[in-house]
Design a protein around this motif. Structure first.
Motif, mmCIF file in Angstrom:
data_model
loop_
_atom_site.group_PDB
_atom_site.id
_atom_site.type_symbol
_atom_site.label_atom_id
_atom_site.label_comp_id
_atom_site.label_asym_id
_atom_site.label_seq_id
_atom_site.Cartn_x
_atom_site.Cartn_y
_atom_site.Cartn_z
ATOM 1 N N LYS A 5 0.823 -1.202 0.000
ATOM 2 C CA LYS A 5 0.000 0.000 0.000
ATOM 3 C C LYS A 5 0.862 1.258 0.000
ATOM 4 O O LYS A 5 1.878 1.326 0.685
ATOM 5 N N ASN A 6 0.447 2.231 -0.780
ATOM 6 C CA ASN A 6 1.134 3.511 -0.842
ATOM 7 C C ASN A 6 0.956 4.260 0.473
ATOM 8 O O ASN A 6 -0.148 4.352 1.003
ATOM 9 N N ALA A 7 2.042 4.817 1.020
ATOM 10 C CA ALA A 7 1.969 5.555 2.290
ATOM 11 C C ALA A 7 2.514 6.976 2.155
ATOM 12 O O ALA A 7 2.779 7.627 3.162
ATOM 13 N N VAL A 8 2.678 7.442 0.911
ATOM 14 C CA VAL A 8 3.209 8.789 0.677
ATOM 15 C C VAL A 8 2.048 9.763 0.502
ATOM 16 O O VAL A 8 1.286 9.649 -0.464
ATOM 17 N N PRO A 9 1.862 10.722 1.395
ATOM 18 C CA PRO A 9 0.739 11.664 1.281
ATOM 19 C C PRO A 9 0.768 12.446 -0.034
ATOM 20 O O PRO A 9 1.820 12.912 -0.473
ATOM 21 N N SER A 10 -0.388 12.552 -0.644
ATOM 22 C CA SER A 10 -0.569 13.361 -1.852
ATOM 23 C C SER A 10 -2.047 13.710 -1.912
ATOM 24 O O SER A 10 -2.750 13.589 -0.911
ATOM 25 N N SER A 11 -2.523 14.140 -3.038
ATOM 26 C CA SER A 11 -3.942 14.484 -3.156
ATOM 27 C C SER A 11 -4.523 13.786 -4.375
ATOM 28 O O SER A 11 -4.209 14.147 -5.512
ATOM 29 N N PHE A 12 -5.362 12.776 -4.132
ATOM 30 C CA PHE A 12 -5.960 12.008 -5.220
ATOM 31 C C PHE A 12 -6.869 12.925 -6.030
ATOM 32 O O PHE A 12 -7.745 13.596 -5.500
ATOM 33 N N CYS A 13 -6.642 12.924 -7.336
ATOM 34 C CA CYS A 13 -7.262 13.925 -8.194
ATOM 35 C C CYS A 13 -7.991 13.262 -9.359
ATOM 36 O O CYS A 13 -7.565 12.216 -9.854
ATOM 37 N N LEU A 14 -9.086 13.863 -9.768
ATOM 38 C CA LEU A 14 -9.800 13.461 -10.970
ATOM 39 C C LEU A 14 -9.487 14.461 -12.078
ATOM 40 O O LEU A 14 -9.820 15.644 -11.969
ATOM 41 N N ILE B 295 -3.409 7.012 -13.261
ATOM 42 C CA ILE B 295 -2.016 7.302 -13.598
ATOM 43 C C ILE B 295 -1.240 7.786 -12.375
ATOM 44 O O ILE B 295 -1.820 8.234 -11.381
ATOM 45 N N LEU B 296 0.082 7.672 -12.488
ATOM 46 C CA LEU B 296 1.009 8.346 -11.582
ATOM 47 C C LEU B 296 1.509 9.591 -12.292
ATOM 48 O O LEU B 296 1.986 9.516 -13.432
ATOM 49 N N GLU B 297 1.365 10.746 -11.640
ATOM 50 C CA GLU B 297 1.964 11.984 -12.142
ATOM 51 C C GLU B 297 3.380 12.044 -11.560
ATOM 52 O O GLU B 297 3.592 12.533 -10.460
ATOM 53 N N GLU B 298 4.319 11.514 -12.317
ATOM 54 C CA GLU B 298 5.660 11.244 -11.797
ATOM 55 C C GLU B 298 6.355 12.479 -11.263
ATOM 56 O O GLU B 298 7.066 12.415 -10.252
ATOM 57 N N ASP B 299 6.172 13.633 -11.890
ATOM 58 C CA ASP B 299 6.924 14.825 -11.509
ATOM 59 C C ASP B 299 6.547 15.356 -10.132
ATOM 60 O O ASP B 299 7.326 16.063 -9.495
ATOM 61 N N PHE C 170 -1.030 10.473 -7.525
ATOM 62 C CA PHE C 170 -1.844 9.555 -8.309
ATOM 63 C C PHE C 170 -3.186 10.206 -8.630
ATOM 64 O O PHE C 170 -3.720 10.985 -7.830
ATOM 65 N N SER C 171 -3.733 9.866 -9.803
ATOM 66 C CA SER C 171 -5.003 10.479 -10.199
ATOM 67 C C SER C 171 -5.779 9.563 -11.136
ATOM 68 O O SER C 171 -5.229 8.629 -11.731
ATOM 69 N N LEU C 172 -7.075 9.858 -11.257
ATOM 70 C CA LEU C 172 -7.945 9.181 -12.204
ATOM 71 C C LEU C 172 -8.074 10.020 -13.465
ATOM 72 O O LEU C 172 -7.986 11.250 -13.427
ATOM 73 N N PHE C 173 -8.315 9.341 -14.583
ATOM 74 C CA PHE C 173 -8.584 10.021 -15.848
ATOM 75 C C PHE C 173 -9.996 9.653 -16.285
ATOM 76 O O PHE C 173 -10.327 8.478 -16.438
ATOM 77 N N GLY C 174 -10.836 10.676 -16.447
ATOM 78 C CA GLY C 174 -12.208 10.465 -16.873
ATOM 79 C C GLY C 174 -12.532 11.256 -18.128
ATOM 80 O O GLY C 174 -11.794 12.163 -18.527
ATOM 81 N N VAL C 175 -13.638 10.904 -18.749
ATOM 82 C CA VAL C 175 -14.120 11.595 -19.947
ATOM 83 C C VAL C 175 -15.612 11.836 -19.799
ATOM 84 O O VAL C 175 -16.352 10.954 -19.344
ATOM 85 N N MET C 176 -16.058 13.028 -20.159
ATOM 86 C CA MET C 176 -17.483 13.344 -20.145
ATOM 87 C C MET C 176 -17.836 14.091 -21.428
ATOM 88 O O MET C 176 -16.961 14.609 -22.120
ATOM 89 N N LYS C 177 -19.117 14.119 -21.724
ATOM 90 C CA LYS C 177 -19.593 14.864 -22.888
ATOM 91 C C LYS C 177 -20.871 15.585 -22.524
ATOM 92 O O LYS C 177 -21.727 15.035 -21.824
ATOM 93 N N ILE C 178 -21.002 16.828 -22.991
ATOM 94 C CA ILE C 178 -22.226 17.587 -22.790
ATOM 95 C C ILE C 178 -22.985 17.661 -24.116
ATOM 96 O O ILE C 178 -22.387 17.545 -25.185
ATOM 97 N N ASN C 179 -24.310 17.829 -24.039
ATOM 98 C CA ASN C 179 -25.117 17.903 -25.251
ATOM 99 C C ASN C 179 -25.320 19.348 -25.689
ATOM 100 O O ASN C 179 -26.369 19.712 -26.228
ATOM 101 N N LEU C 180 -24.304 20.171 -25.439
ATOM 102 C CA LEU C 180 -24.314 21.586 -25.785
ATOM 103 C C LEU C 180 -23.095 21.910 -26.637
ATOM 104 O O LEU C 180 -22.032 21.301 -26.470
#
Length: 398
Positions: free
Chosen positions: A203-212, A303-307, A311-321
């Protein structure tokens, strides 16, 4: 579900055709009739096989129809990311500072059902609080409210399960510990590469901020983009063809069953639409005000943002506008609810050709969302934005 129903029907038919009632006596049917009647469950078995084959071709069709990097000519992997990948034997690092740690295996041209449904991404919280101890000698003073922050501890994906497809476990830290660790790791590459592991064998024990991080497409498949303010903590002034939202306490407190749905709803209300203040007061009502404009929202990869060691999630959304219609709706929402977007930067619009230009040449031109007559030349992208643009363009062009 269809297979289970067909199995039950076959069982019931087997019990009913194996015996018959004649002259009020229970008798076995003849072998010939049994062979004839057995064609019925055999036919049902064939139907079940066809249904399974349909499901197989539907879910396993065109798995990654083109490679993510096939949309890219310019290769811009960070040197530090290359060194990290060489150290741990990672063959496909991604672009910029992105290192893919997991991905949904079935990503194709049908963006509306790519990846995980946000309701199928289950998030668990651990009670333990993590600090910078052992990483930073002494925390420096950090301006701003010292709110709780959450970081990725572990993950697992269960493709064969009927309900929960992706399970994430988060640890808890706070803003002060997060910023001190982030600054230390950004300045010390050997330490970052030593303690931030992308394989999650432990388990990862390095504090960061999980991001979407999520790409938002208009109905015309144009990319909404954000140019960050100079005051942002991560990558100021960089352009990104995606938005971002960190997990916050309000997401956690919306119910014991914490799924990415809560988190993504808030991100859309605050980043795409101008409902930050309204969402804080009434999350359900804020989402009801804009959900009619959201065609879909999905989670594709992690993904891991190495720099930065995050760590973060990658999502995709679409609007009908369209982009122009979004401006009209946003201004109407601002007037109605007396609220605004998160003040993190200015919004822009990239056409598909603009994104492709950047992927192929490292330069592109985009227009401002609210002032479409104003254009800007772009050469500086967020370090992981290119990775997300590659994936979406690869699927759009498949």
């Amino acid at each position: 579900m269809m297979g289970k129903l067909l199995n039950l029907l076959c069982l019931l038919l087997g019990l009913t055709v194996a015996i018959q009632l004649e002259n009020n006596q229970l008798q076995f049917i003849s072998i010939g009739n049994l062979a004839y009647i057995s064609l019925v469950p055999f036919g049902l078995f064939c139907l079940r096989a066809i249904a399974l084959l349909y499901d197989f071709t539907r879910y396993f069709r065109e798995s990654r129809p083109v490679g993510r990097s096939d949309a890219t000519v310019v290769k811009s992997v960070f040197e530090s990311t290359k060194r990290y990948c060489e150290k741990y034997g990672i063959l496909n690092s991604g672009s910029g500072s992105a290192i893919e740690i997991f991905a949904h295996p079935f990503l194709d041209r049908d963006l509306s059902d790519n990846g995980w449904n946000t309701g199928d991404v289950v998030i668990e919280l651990e009670k333990e609080f993590f600090t910078s101890q052992g990483i930073v000698e002494k925390n420096k003073v950090v301006p701003g409210a010292n709110n709780d922050k959450y970081f990725l501890r572990s993950f697992r994906h269960l493709f064969a399960d009927d309900s929960e497809k992706l399970r994430l476990t988060l640890g808890r830290t706070d803003w002060v510990n997060l910023v001190n660790v982030k600054d230390k790791l950004m300045a010390d590459e050997p330490l970052r590469h030593k303690i931030v592991k992308s394989d999650f064998k432990t388990k990862n024990a390095v504090p960061s901020s999980f991001c979407l991080h999520f790409v938002c497409l208009t109905k015309d498949n144009e990319f909404l983009a954000l140019k960050r303010n100079n005051s942002t903590e991560y990558h100021p002034n960089a352009m990104s063809v995606s938005f971002e939202e960190q997990v916050a306490r309000v997401d956690v407190e919306r119910g014991s069953d914490f799924r990415a749905e809560n988190w993504f709803q808030r991100a859309i209300c605050e980043e795409v639409f101008p409902l930050t203040g309204f969402f804080e007061k009434n999350p359900a009502a804020a989402w009801d005000a804009v959900s009619q404009y959201v065609e879909f929202k999905r989670i594709w990869t992690g993904i891991l943002e190495e720099d930065v060691g995050n760590f973060s999630l990658f999502g995709v959304m679409k609007i009908n506008l369209s982009a122009a219609e979004l401006v009209v709706k946003s201004r109407a929402l601002e007037d109605e609810h007396k609220t605004k977007r998160d003040d993190e930067g200015r919004l822009y619009v990239f056409r598909k050709d603009d994104v492709l230009d950047y992927l192929q040449t490292g330069r592109a031109r985009c227009r401002q969302l609210y002032w479409p007559e104003k254009f800007e030349d772009v050469t500086l992208m967020h370090p992981t934005s290119l990775y997300r643009a590659e994936w979406v363009m690869a699927c759009l062009q498949a």
